[in-house]
Design a protein around this motif. Structure first.
Motif, PDB file in Angstrom:
ATOM      1  N   GLY A   1     -92.866 -46.551   2.597  1.00 15.15           N
ATOM      2  CA  GLY A   1     -93.362 -45.946   3.820  1.00 15.15           C
ATOM      3  C   GLY A   1     -92.458 -44.829   4.305  1.00 15.15           C
ATOM      4  O   GLY A   1     -92.926 -43.783   4.765  1.00 15.15           O
ATOM      5  N   TYR A   2     -91.153 -45.043   4.186  1.00 15.64           N
ATOM      6  CA  TYR A   2     -90.190 -44.010   4.591  1.00 15.64           C
ATOM      7  C   TYR A   2     -90.320 -42.786   3.683  1.00 15.64           C
ATOM      8  O   TYR A   2     -90.381 -41.640   4.143  1.00 15.64           O
ATOM      9  N   LEU A   3     -90.382 -43.045   2.358  1.00 15.97           N
ATOM     10  CA  LEU A   3     -90.524 -41.942   1.420  1.00 15.97           C
ATOM     11  C   LEU A   3     -91.858 -41.222   1.590  1.00 15.97           C
ATOM     12  O   LEU A   3     -91.933 -39.993   1.539  1.00 15.97           O
ATOM     13  N   GLY A   4     -92.933 -42.006   1.811  1.00 12.42           N
ATOM     14  CA  GLY A   4     -94.253 -41.425   1.949  1.00 12.42           C
ATOM     15  C   GLY A   4     -94.390 -40.528   3.158  1.00 12.42           C
ATOM     16  O   GLY A   4     -95.076 -39.505   3.118  1.00 12.42           O
ATOM     17  N   ALA A   5     -93.711 -40.899   4.245  1.00 18.64           N
ATOM     18  CA  ALA A   5     -93.765 -40.074   5.451  1.00 18.64           C
ATOM     19  C   ALA A   5     -93.163 -38.696   5.177  1.00 18.64           C
ATOM     20  O   ALA A   5     -93.691 -37.672   5.627  1.00 18.64           O
ATOM     21  N   HIS A   6     -92.070 -38.663   4.429  1.00 15.20           N
ATOM     22  CA  HIS A   6     -91.446 -37.379   4.082  1.00 15.20           C
ATOM     23  C   HIS A   6     -92.270 -36.632   3.036  1.00 15.20           C
ATOM     24  O   HIS A   6     -92.389 -35.403   3.093  1.00 15.20           O
ATOM     25  N   LEU A   7     -92.846 -37.395   2.094  1.00 15.19           N
ATOM     26  CA  LEU A   7     -93.677 -36.775   1.065  1.00 15.19           C
ATOM     27  C   LEU A   7     -94.902 -36.118   1.674  1.00 15.19           C
ATOM     28  O   LEU A   7     -95.319 -35.032   1.256  1.00 15.19           O
ATOM     29  N   ALA A   8     -95.481 -36.779   2.670  1.00 17.14           N
ATOM     30  CA  ALA A   8     -96.685 -36.255   3.313  1.00 17.14           C
ATOM     31  C   ALA A   8     -96.419 -34.918   3.995  1.00 17.14           C
ATOM     32  O   ALA A   8     -97.343 -34.109   4.175  1.00 17.14           O
ATOM     33  N   LEU A   9     -95.170 -34.687   4.380  1.00 17.09           N
ATOM     34  CA  LEU A   9     -94.820 -33.419   5.036  1.00 17.09           C
ATOM     35  C   LEU A   9     -94.663 -32.278   4.033  1.00 17.09           C
ATOM     36  O   LEU A   9     -94.699 -31.109   4.411  1.00 17.09           O
ATOM     37  N   ARG A  10     -94.490 -32.621   2.753  1.00 17.84           N
ATOM     38  CA  ARG A  10     -94.174 -31.609   1.746  1.00 17.84           C
ATOM     39  C   ARG A  10     -95.326 -31.318   0.792  1.00 17.84           C
ATOM     40  O   ARG A  10     -95.498 -30.179   0.363  1.00 17.84           O
ATOM     41  N   LEU A  11     -96.102 -32.341   0.449  1.00 19.48           N
ATOM     42  CA  LEU A  11     -97.209 -32.125  -0.480  1.00 19.48           C
ATOM     43  C   LEU A  11     -98.448 -31.629   0.265  1.00 19.48           C
ATOM     44  O   LEU A  11     -98.708 -32.029   1.395  1.00 19.48           O
ATOM     45  N   PRO A  12     -99.255 -30.773  -0.364  1.00 20.11           N
ATOM     46  CA  PRO A  12    -100.523 -30.363   0.245  1.00 20.11           C
ATOM     47  C   PRO A  12    -101.434 -31.570   0.459  1.00 20.11           C
ATOM     48  O   PRO A  12    -101.413 -32.528  -0.323  1.00 20.11           O
ATOM     49  N   ALA A  13    -102.232 -31.511   1.506  1.00 18.86           N
ATOM     50  CA  ALA A  13    -103.124 -32.622   1.831  1.00 18.86           C
ATOM     51  C   ALA A  13    -104.060 -32.946   0.670  1.00 18.86           C
ATOM     52  O   ALA A  13    -104.352 -34.110   0.395  1.00 18.86           O
ATOM     53  N   ARG A  14    -104.526 -31.912  -0.036  1.00 21.04           N
ATOM     54  CA  ARG A  14    -105.440 -32.140  -1.158  1.00 21.04           C
ATOM     55  C   ARG A  14    -104.756 -32.917  -2.272  1.00 21.04           C
ATOM     56  O   ARG A  14    -105.359 -33.803  -2.901  1.00 21.04           O
ATOM     57  N   ALA A  15    -103.479 -32.631  -2.518  1.00 24.72           N
ATOM     58  CA  ALA A  15    -102.742 -33.344  -3.557  1.00 24.72           C
ATOM     59  C   ALA A  15    -102.583 -34.819  -3.192  1.00 24.72           C
ATOM     60  O   ALA A  15    -102.722 -35.701  -4.042  1.00 24.72           O
ATOM     61  N   LEU A  16    -102.308 -35.094  -1.926  1.00 27.28           N
ATOM     62  CA  LEU A  16    -102.170 -36.472  -1.480  1.00 27.28           C
ATOM     63  C   LEU A  16    -103.480 -37.233  -1.630  1.00 27.28           C
ATOM     64  O   LEU A  16    -103.511 -38.371  -2.104  1.00 27.28           O
ATOM     65  N   ARG A  17    -104.574 -36.604  -1.227  1.00 26.73           N
ATOM     66  CA  ARG A  17    -105.875 -37.261  -1.343  1.00 26.73           C
ATOM     67  C   ARG A  17    -106.222 -37.517  -2.807  1.00 26.73           C
ATOM     68  O   ARG A  17    -106.807 -38.550  -3.152  1.00 26.73           O
ATOM     69  N   THR A  18    -105.857 -36.593  -3.681  1.00 29.37           N
ATOM     70  CA  THR A  18    -106.127 -36.768  -5.113  1.00 29.37           C
ATOM     71  C   THR A  18    -105.366 -37.965  -5.671  1.00 29.37           C
ATOM     72  O   THR A  18    -105.906 -38.761  -6.454  1.00 29.37           O
ATOM     73  N   ILE A  19    -104.105 -38.118  -5.264  1.00 29.54           N
ATOM     74  CA  ILE A  19    -103.296 -39.248  -5.717  1.00 29.54           C
ATOM     75  C   ILE A  19    -103.915 -40.568  -5.266  1.00 29.54           C
ATOM     76  O   ILE A  19    -104.067 -41.508  -6.048  1.00 29.54           O
ATOM     77  N   VAL A  20    -104.281 -40.638  -3.980  1.00 25.00           N
ATOM     78  CA  VAL A  20    -104.856 -41.870  -3.435  1.00 25.00           C
ATOM     79  C   VAL A  20    -106.175 -42.195  -4.119  1.00 25.00           C
ATOM     80  O   VAL A  20    -106.423 -43.336  -4.526  1.00 25.00           O
ATOM     81  N   LEU A  21    -107.040 -41.183  -4.274  1.00 24.24           N
ATOM     82  CA  LEU A  21    -108.362 -41.423  -4.843  1.00 24.24           C
ATOM     83  C   LEU A  21    -108.266 -41.791  -6.322  1.00 24.24           C
ATOM     84  O   LEU A  21    -108.999 -42.666  -6.798  1.00 24.24           O
ATOM     85  N   THR A  22    -107.362 -41.153  -7.051  1.00 24.52           N
ATOM     86  CA  THR A  22    -107.181 -41.485  -8.470  1.00 24.52           C
ATOM     87  C   THR A  22    -106.738 -42.937  -8.626  1.00 24.52           C
ATOM     88  O   THR A  22    -107.231 -43.666  -9.502  1.00 24.52           O
ATOM     89  N   THR A  23    -105.812 -43.365  -7.776  1.00 30.76           N
ATOM     90  CA  THR A  23    -105.370 -44.761  -7.803  1.00 30.76           C
ATOM     91  C   THR A  23    -106.526 -45.704  -7.502  1.00 30.76           C
ATOM     92  O   THR A  23    -106.714 -46.724  -8.175  1.00 30.76           O
ATOM     93  N   ALA A  24    -107.324 -45.354  -6.486  1.00 29.78           N
ATOM     94  CA  ALA A  24    -108.438 -46.217  -6.094  1.00 29.78           C
ATOM     95  C   ALA A  24    -109.468 -46.342  -7.208  1.00 29.78           C
ATOM     96  O   ALA A  24    -109.941 -47.445  -7.514  1.00 29.78           O
ATOM     97  N   VAL A  25    -109.832 -45.225  -7.820  1.00 31.97           N
ATOM     98  CA  VAL A  25    -110.829 -45.256  -8.890  1.00 31.97           C
ATOM     99  C   VAL A  25    -110.314 -46.070 -10.073  1.00 31.97           C
ATOM    100  O   VAL A  25    -111.035 -46.897 -10.648  1.00 31.97           O
ATOM    101  N   THR A  26    -109.060 -45.857 -10.435  1.00 29.08           N
ATOM    102  CA  THR A  26    -108.483 -46.575 -11.576  1.00 29.08           C
ATOM    103  C   THR A  26    -108.508 -48.085 -11.347  1.00 29.08           C
ATOM    104  O   THR A  26    -108.925 -48.855 -12.221  1.00 29.08           O
ATOM    105  N   MET A  27    -108.042 -48.514 -10.177  1.00 29.96           N
ATOM    106  CA  MET A  27    -107.988 -49.944  -9.887  1.00 29.96           C
ATOM    107  C   MET A  27    -109.382 -50.555  -9.791  1.00 29.96           C
ATOM    108  O   MET A  27    -109.606 -51.692 -10.212  1.00 29.96           O
ATOM    109  N   THR A  28    -110.342 -49.807  -9.254  1.00 25.25           N
ATOM    110  CA  THR A  28    -111.709 -50.313  -9.159  1.00 25.25           C
ATOM    111  C   THR A  28    -112.301 -50.534 -10.551  1.00 25.25           C
ATOM    112  O   THR A  28    -112.897 -51.582 -10.828  1.00 25.25           O
ATOM    113  N   VAL A  29    -112.118 -49.570 -11.437  1.00 30.32           N
ATOM    114  CA  VAL A  29    -112.624 -49.697 -12.806  1.00 30.32           C
ATOM    115  C   VAL A  29    -111.976 -50.886 -13.512  1.00 30.32           C
ATOM    116  O   VAL A  29    -112.645 -51.684 -14.179  1.00 30.32           O
ATOM    117  N   LEU A  30    -110.659 -51.026 -13.358  1.00 30.20           N
ATOM    118  CA  LEU A  30    -109.951 -52.130 -14.006  1.00 30.20           C
ATOM    119  C   LEU A  30    -110.456 -53.482 -13.501  1.00 30.20           C
ATOM    120  O   LEU A  30    -110.595 -54.433 -14.280  1.00 30.20           O
TER     121      LEU A  30
END
Length: 256
Positions: free
Chosen positions: A219-248
């Motif tokens: 959570g600490y790292l993510g708060a700092h990461l969210a300030l540096r990465l573009p919003a689209r990149a963050l959403r892509t990471i979250v969505l890719t994780t969600a799709v992968t886990m759902t398929v599995l």
């Protein structure tokens, strides 16, 4: 040690995802199942482990909480807490086979919300007719039902709340985000209190504390990461994780 490392890394990943935009359940739950916990126990343990970072986030944004219609933040938070407790109660009361069968579909539903929820919420916020907004009772009932889902499973429940407020009140998602954090924390906190008392999550204290430690660091790292990465990149990471886990999980259900 390999199992503890997996749980620790999953906790870090879940904490990062939650701080960056949501989706920590997609990492925490499968990791705990992978090390041998039954799905219901894993869901309870992941909820408990992830709640401290939600509470911290709520405390940080407490001065930026907007008004949601004519309902006070206190009334909305109380409703969320009651719904979260009921959802946790349903998790414990219903047969474990019910949750096992529902998990792939809950993940799929949450993935769709993650994929389209923010865009839909923003569109609804622009188009909503405030003259047809929900009254206080209807808004609290809707919030209660969403919080029941949050206490039972919780994936993408914050996005569902933003969509509800955008549809019925025309509340902009960016403006409503601090309230989302508070309401998710309220639902998870009450759910965790019940799960600590009545579930068998404490039967595996090492896994629980390891994931909790990882989630706090993430959570600490993510708060700092969210300030540096573009919003689209963050959403892509979250969505890719969600799709992968759902398929599995669907593949796992088919194998079972």
């Amino acid at each position: 040690m390999s199992e503890l490392l997996l749980v620790l890394l999953a906790g870090v990943g879940a904490g990062v995802l939650n701080a960056a935009g949501g989706g920590g359940t997609f990492v925490a739950l499968p990791a705990l199942v992978a090390v041998g916990l039954p799905p219901v126990t894993a869901n309870a343990a992941s909820t408990i482990a992830l709640v401290p970072s939600s509470v911290v986030g709520a405390w940080v944004c407490r001065r930026e909480i907007p008004q949601v219609g004519t309902v006070s933040a206190t009334a909305l938070s109380t409703t969320s807490a009651l719904g979260g407790a009921l959802g946790a109660g349903l998790l414990l009361a219903l047969p474990s086979t019910t949750f096992d069968a529902a998990v792939p579909w809950l993940l799929a539903f949450a993935t769709l919300v993650l994929a389209f929820g923010r865009r839909a919420s923003a569109t609804l916020a622009r188009q909503a007719n405030r003259q047809h907004a929900l009254g206080p009772k209807a808004l609290l009932l809707s919030q209660f039902l969403l919080s029941v889902y949050g206490g039972y499973f919780g994936g993408a429940v914050g996005i569902l709340m933003l969509a509800l407020w955008g549809l019925t009140l025309g509340l902009d998602p960016a403006t409503a985000n601090p309230m989302r954090i508070v309401q998710v924390a309220a639902a998870y906190l009450s759910a965790s209190a019940l799960l600590l008392l009545a579930s068998d999550a404490l039967a595996t204290p090492l896994f629980l504390t390891t994931m909790l430690t990882g989630a706090l660091a993430g959570g600490y790292l993510g708060a700092h990461l969210a300030l540096r990465l573009p919003a689209r990149a963050l959403r892509t990471i979250v969505l890719t994780t969600a799709v992968t886990m759902t398929v599995l999980y669907f593949l796992r259900a088919l194998d079972g």
